[in-house]
Design an enzyme around this catalytic site. Sequence first.
Site, mmCIF file in Angstrom:
data_model
loop_
_atom_site.group_PDB
_atom_site.id
_atom_site.type_symbol
_atom_site.label_atom_id
_atom_site.label_comp_id
_atom_site.label_asym_id
_atom_site.label_seq_id
_atom_site.Cartn_x
_atom_site.Cartn_y
_atom_site.Cartn_z
ATOM 1 N N GLY A 23 -59.496 -15.752 -1.155
ATOM 2 C CA GLY A 23 -60.581 -16.604 -1.414
ATOM 3 C C GLY A 23 -61.938 -15.938 -1.001
ATOM 4 O O GLY A 23 -63.017 -16.375 -1.314
ATOM 5 N N PHE A 39 -57.809 -5.969 -2.230
ATOM 6 C CA PHE A 39 -56.659 -7.084 -2.498
ATOM 7 C C PHE A 39 -55.813 -7.334 -1.170
ATOM 8 O O PHE A 39 -56.018 -6.885 -0.310
ATOM 9 C CB PHE A 39 -55.898 -6.378 -3.591
ATOM 10 C CG PHE A 39 -54.966 -5.469 -3.226
ATOM 11 C CD1 PHE A 39 -53.734 -5.453 -2.482
ATOM 12 C CD2 PHE A 39 -55.164 -4.033 -3.443
ATOM 13 C CE1 PHE A 39 -52.925 -4.473 -2.487
ATOM 14 C CE2 PHE A 39 -54.546 -2.972 -3.129
ATOM 15 C CZ PHE A 39 -53.455 -3.093 -2.575
ATOM 16 N N LYS A 53 -33.625 -6.368 13.003
ATOM 17 C CA LYS A 53 -34.600 -6.417 14.302
ATOM 18 C C LYS A 53 -34.166 -7.039 15.411
ATOM 19 O O LYS A 53 -34.063 -6.579 16.503
ATOM 20 C CB LYS A 53 -35.938 -6.780 13.718
ATOM 21 C CG LYS A 53 -36.829 -6.047 14.323
ATOM 22 C CD LYS A 53 -38.451 -6.552 13.867
ATOM 23 C CE LYS A 53 -39.557 -5.576 14.142
ATOM 24 N NZ LYS A 53 -40.863 -5.820 13.573
ATOM 25 N N ARG A 103 -53.964 -4.923 17.465
ATOM 26 C CA ARG A 103 -53.332 -3.539 17.852
ATOM 27 C C ARG A 103 -54.043 -2.485 16.742
ATOM 28 O O ARG A 103 -54.071 -2.741 15.486
ATOM 29 C CB ARG A 103 -51.824 -3.495 17.632
ATOM 30 C CG ARG A 103 -50.987 -4.261 18.386
ATOM 31 C CD ARG A 103 -49.636 -3.925 18.193
ATOM 32 N NE ARG A 103 -49.000 -4.917 18.706
ATOM 33 C CZ ARG A 103 -47.756 -5.603 18.138
ATOM 34 N NH1 ARG A 103 -47.405 -5.198 16.996
ATOM 35 N NH2 ARG A 103 -47.131 -6.557 18.661
ATOM 36 N N GLU A 137 -48.318 -11.940 11.182
ATOM 37 C CA GLU A 137 -49.092 -10.688 11.476
ATOM 38 C C GLU A 137 -49.938 -10.179 10.199
ATOM 39 O O GLU A 137 -49.382 -10.120 9.247
ATOM 40 C CB GLU A 137 -47.949 -9.550 11.433
ATOM 41 C CG GLU A 137 -48.669 -8.120 11.575
ATOM 42 C CD GLU A 137 -47.593 -7.231 11.844
ATOM 43 O OE1 GLU A 137 -47.225 -6.643 13.011
ATOM 44 O OE2 GLU A 137 -47.010 -6.414 10.714
ATOM 45 N N HIS A 153 -42.835 4.175 4.382
ATOM 46 C CA HIS A 153 -41.665 3.273 4.256
ATOM 47 C C HIS A 153 -40.497 3.162 3.352
ATOM 48 O O HIS A 153 -39.269 3.200 3.812
ATOM 49 C CB HIS A 153 -42.438 1.720 3.916
ATOM 50 C CG HIS A 153 -41.787 0.336 4.159
ATOM 51 N ND1 HIS A 153 -40.788 0.015 3.361
ATOM 52 C CD2 HIS A 153 -41.738 -0.229 5.311
ATOM 53 C CE1 HIS A 153 -40.296 -0.908 4.178
ATOM 54 N NE2 HIS A 153 -40.686 -1.177 5.251
HETATM 55 P P1 0O2 Z 1 -41.286 -3.863 7.309
HETATM 56 O O1 0O2 Z 1 -40.316 -3.622 6.636
HETATM 57 O O2 0O2 Z 1 -42.742 -3.712 6.835
HETATM 58 O O3 0O2 Z 1 -41.336 -5.558 7.863
HETATM 59 P P2 0O2 Z 1 -43.470 -1.680 18.128
HETATM 60 O O4 0O2 Z 1 -42.936 -0.950 17.123
HETATM 61 O O5 0O2 Z 1 -42.448 -1.925 18.986
HETATM 62 O O6 0O2 Z 1 -44.758 -1.542 18.561
HETATM 63 P P3 0O2 Z 1 -43.511 -4.058 15.991
HETATM 64 O O7 0O2 Z 1 -43.020 -5.467 16.540
HETATM 65 O O8 0O2 Z 1 -42.340 -3.344 15.352
HETATM 66 O O9 0O2 Z 1 -43.540 -3.260 17.540
HETATM 67 O O10 0O2 Z 1 -44.709 -4.112 15.650
HETATM 68 P P4 0O2 Z 1 -45.764 -2.815 14.964
HETATM 69 O O11 0O2 Z 1 -45.438 -1.429 15.537
HETATM 70 O O12 0O2 Z 1 -47.074 -3.304 14.952
HETATM 71 O O13 0O2 Z 1 -45.100 -2.801 13.652
HETATM 72 C C1 0O2 Z 1 -45.036 -4.111 12.640
HETATM 73 C C2 0O2 Z 1 -45.033 -3.435 11.161
HETATM 74 O O14 0O2 Z 1 -45.987 -2.515 11.151
HETATM 75 C C3 0O2 Z 1 -43.729 -2.977 10.664
HETATM 76 O O15 0O2 Z 1 -42.893 -3.713 10.453
HETATM 77 C C4 0O2 Z 1 -44.303 -2.132 9.422
HETATM 78 O O16 0O2 Z 1 -44.667 -3.004 8.553
HETATM 79 C C5 0O2 Z 1 -45.612 -1.619 10.118
HETATM 80 N N1 0O2 Z 1 -45.362 -0.366 10.710
HETATM 81 C C6 0O2 Z 1 -45.501 0.001 11.985
HETATM 82 N N2 0O2 Z 1 -45.413 1.359 12.245
HETATM 83 C C7 0O2 Z 1 -44.983 1.683 10.959
HETATM 84 C C8 0O2 Z 1 -44.811 3.349 10.537
HETATM 85 O O17 0O2 Z 1 -44.649 4.351 11.142
HETATM 86 N N3 0O2 Z 1 -44.735 3.416 9.100
HETATM 87 C C9 0O2 Z 1 -44.739 2.500 8.184
HETATM 88 N N4 0O2 Z 1 -44.637 2.804 7.150
HETATM 89 N N5 0O2 Z 1 -45.064 1.199 8.700
HETATM 90 C C10 0O2 Z 1 -45.335 0.878 9.901
HETATM 91 P P5 0O2 Z 1 -41.433 -3.451 10.392
HETATM 92 O O18 0O2 Z 1 -40.480 -4.598 10.745
HETATM 93 O O19 0O2 Z 1 -40.956 -2.052 10.955
HETATM 94 O O20 0O2 Z 1 -41.018 -3.161 9.084
#
Ligand code: 0O2
Length: 202
Positions: A23, A39, A53, A103, A137, A153
């Site tokens: 919005g 978007f 996890k 972060r 988040e 990813h």
């Molecule tokens: P999905 O499949 O997207 O849900 P930490 O890694 O311990 O610092 P946390 O809780 O993993 O802590 O948080 P962080 O690092 O802020 O990452 C949360 C999400 O950010 C991830 O969720 C990803 O969506 C994205 N992310 C973080 N690092 C990367 C990366 O190196 N590459 C990509 N493509 N995405 C990233 P999930 O659960 O890992 O995955």
Amino acid sequence: MNWVEFLAPYKQVVEELKVKLKGMRPQFEFESSHSPIEFVTGRVKPIPSIIEKVKMREIAKENVEQEIQDIAGLRVVCQFVDDIYTVVDMLRKRNDFTIVEERDYITKKKKSGYRSYHMIIEYPVEMIHGRKMVLAEIQIRTLAMNFWATNEHSLNYKYDGRIPAEIKERLQNAAEAAFLLDEEMSKIKHEIQEAQWIFHRK
Ligand code: 0O2
């Protein structure tokens, strides 16, 4: 675990926040000013991904809601790096949720090459049996950062988190190329915006 019941408030939060964040765009258009938001997308973390996890981090059942902060995930994609910080400032001023953590993986990129701004918020959601505070988040990133993260990813999924060293290096190079693209585009931001404004009026 009754997943349908557990995920219901998260689904609600994602839907509400999608409406609220989406919005913002027409409000900028109405004022004839550049929208920092290109978007918005949102998703509830898939159940297998939550289970993985939980197992990997050895999270106790009673701590899942507190420890897994991205069960409700929103993504705001912007044209320019500046826009990310404009969105961050606007989110900080809102009264409908509180910010728990921020972060900045843009000034401090991850080892993989990942860049994005993350905000963990606590959002009050009204359910039929009362108010529930839910963590969500919000990832804020540019189109170029999003292109990179989406591809990385997919590769991570393909290689089950163990991307071969050669591809990892290419990804790190690609992350730098994407950031350079963002920097170059920022330098001609005004030209681009003027062109888009003319196009929009036609
Ligand atoms: P999905 O499949 O997207 O849900 P930490 O890694 O311990 O610092 P946390 O809780 O993993 O802590 O948080 P962080 O690092 O802020 O990452 C949360 C999400 O950010 C991830 O969720 C990803 O969506 C994205 N992310 C973080 N690092 C990367 C990366 O190196 N590459 C990509 N493509 N995405 C990233 P999930 O659960 O890992 O995955």
